[in-house]
Design a protein around this motif. Structure first.
Motif, PDB file in Angstrom:
ATOM      1  N   GLN A 250       0.686  -1.139   0.038  1.00  0.00           N
ATOM      2  CA  GLN A 250      -0.009  -0.021  -0.001  1.00  0.00           C
ATOM      3  C   GLN A 250       0.865   1.197  -0.006  1.00  0.00           C
ATOM      4  O   GLN A 250       1.613   1.199   0.528  1.00  0.00           O
ATOM      5  CB  GLN A 250      -0.914   0.074   1.041  1.00  0.00           C
ATOM      6  N   THR A 251       0.522   2.124  -0.703  1.00  0.00           N
ATOM      7  CA  THR A 251       1.084   3.532  -0.842  1.00  0.00           C
ATOM      8  C   THR A 251       1.457   3.999   0.577  1.00  0.00           C
ATOM      9  O   THR A 251       0.393   4.210   1.524  1.00  0.00           O
ATOM     10  CB  THR A 251       0.493   4.575  -1.634  1.00  0.00           C
ATOM     11  N   GLY A 252       2.360   4.748   1.062  1.00  0.00           N
ATOM     12  CA  GLY A 252       2.661   5.331   2.172  1.00  0.00           C
ATOM     13  C   GLY A 252       3.268   4.224   3.053  1.00  0.00           C
ATOM     14  O   GLY A 252       3.970   4.719   4.267  1.00  0.00           O
ATOM     15  N   ASP A 253       3.144   2.667   2.800  1.00  0.00           N
ATOM     16  CA  ASP A 253       3.886   1.932   3.673  1.00  0.00           C
ATOM     17  C   ASP A 253       5.259   1.728   3.423  1.00  0.00           C
ATOM     18  O   ASP A 253       5.807   2.361   2.289  1.00  0.00           O
ATOM     19  CB  ASP A 253       3.021   0.526   3.618  1.00  0.00           C
TER      20      ASP A 253
ATOM     21  N   LYS B 178      14.074 -11.734  -8.471  1.00  0.00           N
ATOM     22  CA  LYS B 178      13.602 -10.417  -8.751  1.00  0.00           C
ATOM     23  C   LYS B 178      12.051 -10.504  -8.358  1.00  0.00           C
ATOM     24  O   LYS B 178      11.384 -11.587  -8.107  1.00  0.00           O
ATOM     25  CB  LYS B 178      13.506 -10.080 -10.304  1.00  0.00           C
ATOM     26  N   VAL B 179      11.441  -9.446  -8.181  1.00  0.00           N
ATOM     27  CA  VAL B 179      10.110  -9.288  -7.777  1.00  0.00           C
ATOM     28  C   VAL B 179       9.549  -8.026  -8.241  1.00  0.00           C
ATOM     29  O   VAL B 179      10.327  -7.011  -8.190  1.00  0.00           O
ATOM     30  CB  VAL B 179       9.893  -9.342  -6.082  1.00  0.00           C
ATOM     31  N   PHE B 180       8.258  -8.015  -8.652  1.00  0.00           N
ATOM     32  CA  PHE B 180       7.762  -6.729  -9.337  1.00  0.00           C
ATOM     33  C   PHE B 180       6.711  -6.451  -8.047  1.00  0.00           C
ATOM     34  O   PHE B 180       5.736  -7.065  -7.618  1.00  0.00           O
ATOM     35  CB  PHE B 180       7.065  -7.307 -10.588  1.00  0.00           C
ATOM     36  N   VAL B 181       6.892  -5.120  -7.768  1.00  0.00           N
ATOM     37  CA  VAL B 181       6.366  -4.508  -6.526  1.00  0.00           C
ATOM     38  C   VAL B 181       5.240  -3.424  -7.066  1.00  0.00           C
ATOM     39  O   VAL B 181       5.480  -2.713  -7.785  1.00  0.00           O
ATOM     40  CB  VAL B 181       7.026  -3.950  -5.697  1.00  0.00           C
ATOM     41  N   PHE B 182       3.848  -3.838  -6.939  1.00  0.00           N
ATOM     42  CA  PHE B 182       2.856  -2.827  -6.996  1.00  0.00           C
ATOM     43  C   PHE B 182       2.479  -2.043  -6.001  1.00  0.00           C
ATOM     44  O   PHE B 182       2.524  -2.562  -4.958  1.00  0.00           O
ATOM     45  CB  PHE B 182       1.508  -3.565  -7.505  1.00  0.00           C
ATOM     46  N   PHE B 183       2.442  -0.731  -6.101  1.00  0.00           N
ATOM     47  CA  PHE B 183       2.024   0.303  -5.114  1.00  0.00           C
ATOM     48  C   PHE B 183       0.531   0.825  -5.386  1.00  0.00           C
ATOM     49  O   PHE B 183       0.636   1.936  -6.090  1.00  0.00           O
ATOM     50  CB  PHE B 183       2.933   1.506  -4.755  1.00  0.00           C
ATOM     51  N   PRO B 184      -0.464   0.094  -5.500  1.00  0.00           N
ATOM     52  CA  PRO B 184      -1.880   0.603  -5.439  1.00  0.00           C
ATOM     53  C   PRO B 184      -2.251   2.143  -5.396  1.00  0.00           C
ATOM     54  O   PRO B 184      -2.015   2.206  -4.003  1.00  0.00           O
ATOM     55  CB  PRO B 184      -2.550  -0.252  -5.257  1.00  0.00           C
ATOM     56  N   ASP B 185      -2.493   2.935  -6.173  1.00  0.00           N
ATOM     57  CA  ASP B 185      -2.659   4.161  -5.777  1.00  0.00           C
ATOM     58  C   ASP B 185      -3.947   4.699  -6.134  1.00  0.00           C
ATOM     59  O   ASP B 185      -4.347   4.539  -7.537  1.00  0.00           O
ATOM     60  CB  ASP B 185      -1.760   5.368  -6.469  1.00  0.00           C
ATOM     61  N   PRO B 186      -5.034   5.019  -5.145  1.00  0.00           N
ATOM     62  CA  PRO B 186      -6.567   5.216  -5.496  1.00  0.00           C
ATOM     63  C   PRO B 186      -6.808   6.499  -6.412  1.00  0.00           C
ATOM     64  O   PRO B 186      -7.714   6.271  -6.911  1.00  0.00           O
ATOM     65  CB  PRO B 186      -7.038   5.396  -3.963  1.00  0.00           C
ATOM     66  N   GLN B 187      -5.560   7.158  -6.542  1.00  0.00           N
ATOM     67  CA  GLN B 187      -5.786   8.362  -7.628  1.00  0.00           C
ATOM     68  C   GLN B 187      -4.932   8.184  -8.891  1.00  0.00           C
ATOM     69  O   GLN B 187      -5.155   8.981  -9.896  1.00  0.00           O
ATOM     70  CB  GLN B 187      -5.343   9.857  -6.582  1.00  0.00           C
TER      71      GLN B 187
END
Length: 387
Positions: free
Chosen positions: A93-96, A168-177
């Motif tokens: 999560q964004t911010g974490d 390797k790992v692909f990291v998503f940071f879901p942003d509601p905006q």
């Protein structure tokens, strides 16, 4: 009386001695008797130890330890000191805070280009004795991308990445905006190479977003059939075999819930790339010339239609500054093949002795260059016969 007593004592001592000797003889005789049914084992003679002994050789079998290949392990550090082995993708999560631990001594990290270019202090990499740690704080949707750990193979102070053991790992940071990874560019120019797949990096911040591909003019949604065009949530859209009709302005549309957003525009320019460097063929007409005659050397090469081939010449006259005269042409090949013949002709007027030697033609396209050579012999004029 005393004499009688002394005499009695002597006789008692003699009697005791006789009885003792008899008892010893009896025991010795019993030991020598054979035991019925058993054959006494002969005693082995004791050999004298040799005093001339050579050095003793001792063979020690080495202890073979099972070779255990240490596998690179990448884990995500969670709250309260818990660890989780990562898969191909993870969501944060964004911010974490993102914290990754990679086993190896030492290791090197690769992060998305955005983090490499804009080092604002949020990224911290520390190497411990047995593992390395990557920590990213105050995360945003722009941090979405691939994070790679490379074990390092070191000899003294010389170290290099072990690409075969990279994790390797692909990291998503879901942003509601922001459904797409933010970019400062409004458009991006991409070459459509006829011999190479083309990727349109419509990168989303959430793997749950639905992404479609559109053409700006005429406005239409392109069909993603997984054969000509495919989509990977970690890469974007791939045009596997680019063709001229793929060129133009394209963009992506992402939707998640009630949110719908468009990506930047991709200006696709089609370039017909050759499959291989040209193979020139050189020919002189004739190969032996007389002083004062004209020389014509032709160099030709086959190639794909609409693919330019450039010719350059090396010839003996360059040493004295004789200017080259060339004629170039392109002739389409008939028969339904999408090929053409490119040709360059080197003209040498009024040949001199200095024009004798090797003539080399080099043909070059976007894939490389190849050369071909021929040798020209110059002979003097025949003297006129006397009448």
């Amino acid at each position: 009386m005393p004499l009688a007593n002394m005499s009695g004592s002597k006789w008692r001592l003699v009697l005791i001695a006789l009885l003792t000797c008899a008892l010893i003889f009896e025991l010795d005789a019993q030991e020598q008797k054979a035991v019925p049914g058993r054959t006494p084992k002969p005693r082995k003679p004791k050999h004298e130890k040799s005093t001339n002994k050579g050095p003793r050789t001792i063979t020690v079998k080495p202890k073979v330890k099972a070779a255990r290949a240490e596998q690179t392990l990448l884990t995500q550090v969670l709250n309260k000191g818990k660890f989780k082995k990562v898969g191909e993708t993870i969501n944060v999560q964004t911010g974490d805070t993102l914290e990754l631990r990679c086993r190896g001594k030492p290791v090197q990290w690769s992060v998305p280009p955005y983090l490499e270019e804009d080092n604002d202090g949020r990224l911290r990499i520390v190497q411990y004795e047995r593992y390395g740690v990557l920590t990213l704080v105050n995360t945003t949707g722009a941090d979405t991308g691939e994070y790679t750990c490379y074990p390092m193979y070191c000899e003294d102070t010389d170290c290099r990445k072990e690409y075969s053991k990279a994790v390797k790992v692909f990291v998503f940071f879901p942003d509601p905006q922001e459904l797409f990874v933010p970019s400062s560019d409004y458009y991006k120019v991409i070459q459509l190479r006829s011999n190479w797949p083309t990727v349109l990096p419509c990168q989303v911040t959430s793997p749950e977003a639905k992404v479609t591909l559109h053409r700006e003019y005429p406005p239409v949604e392109l069909d993603v059939d997984r054969r000509e065009i495919s989509f990977d949530v970690k890469k974007g859209f791939t045009i596997h075999r680019p063709r001229p009709y793929h060129a133009g302005a394209l963009y992506c549309v992402a939707s998640l819930g009630n949110l719908r957003q468009s990506s930047m525009k991709y200006m696709l320019i089609y370039v017909n790339y050759p499959r291989a460097p040209p193979a020139p063929v050189i020919q002189a007409s004739p190969s032996t010339v007389t002083v004062g005659e004209n020389l014509r050397v032709t160099c030709s090469a086959m190639g794909e239609r609409d693919v330019a081939i450039e010719f350059t010449w090396d010839y003996p006259g360059q040493e004295i500054g004789r200017p080259p005269y060339t004629q170039e042409s392109v002739i389409p090949v008939s028969g339904g093949t999408a090929q053409q013949q490119s040709q360059s002709v080197l003209l040498v007027d009024e040949v001199r002795d200095v024009d004798q030697g090797t003539y080399t033609c080099t043909a070059q396209n976007m894939q490389g260059a190849k050369s071909a050579s021929t040798t020209i012999k110059v002979v003097p004029k025949a003297k006129p016969k006397k009448p």
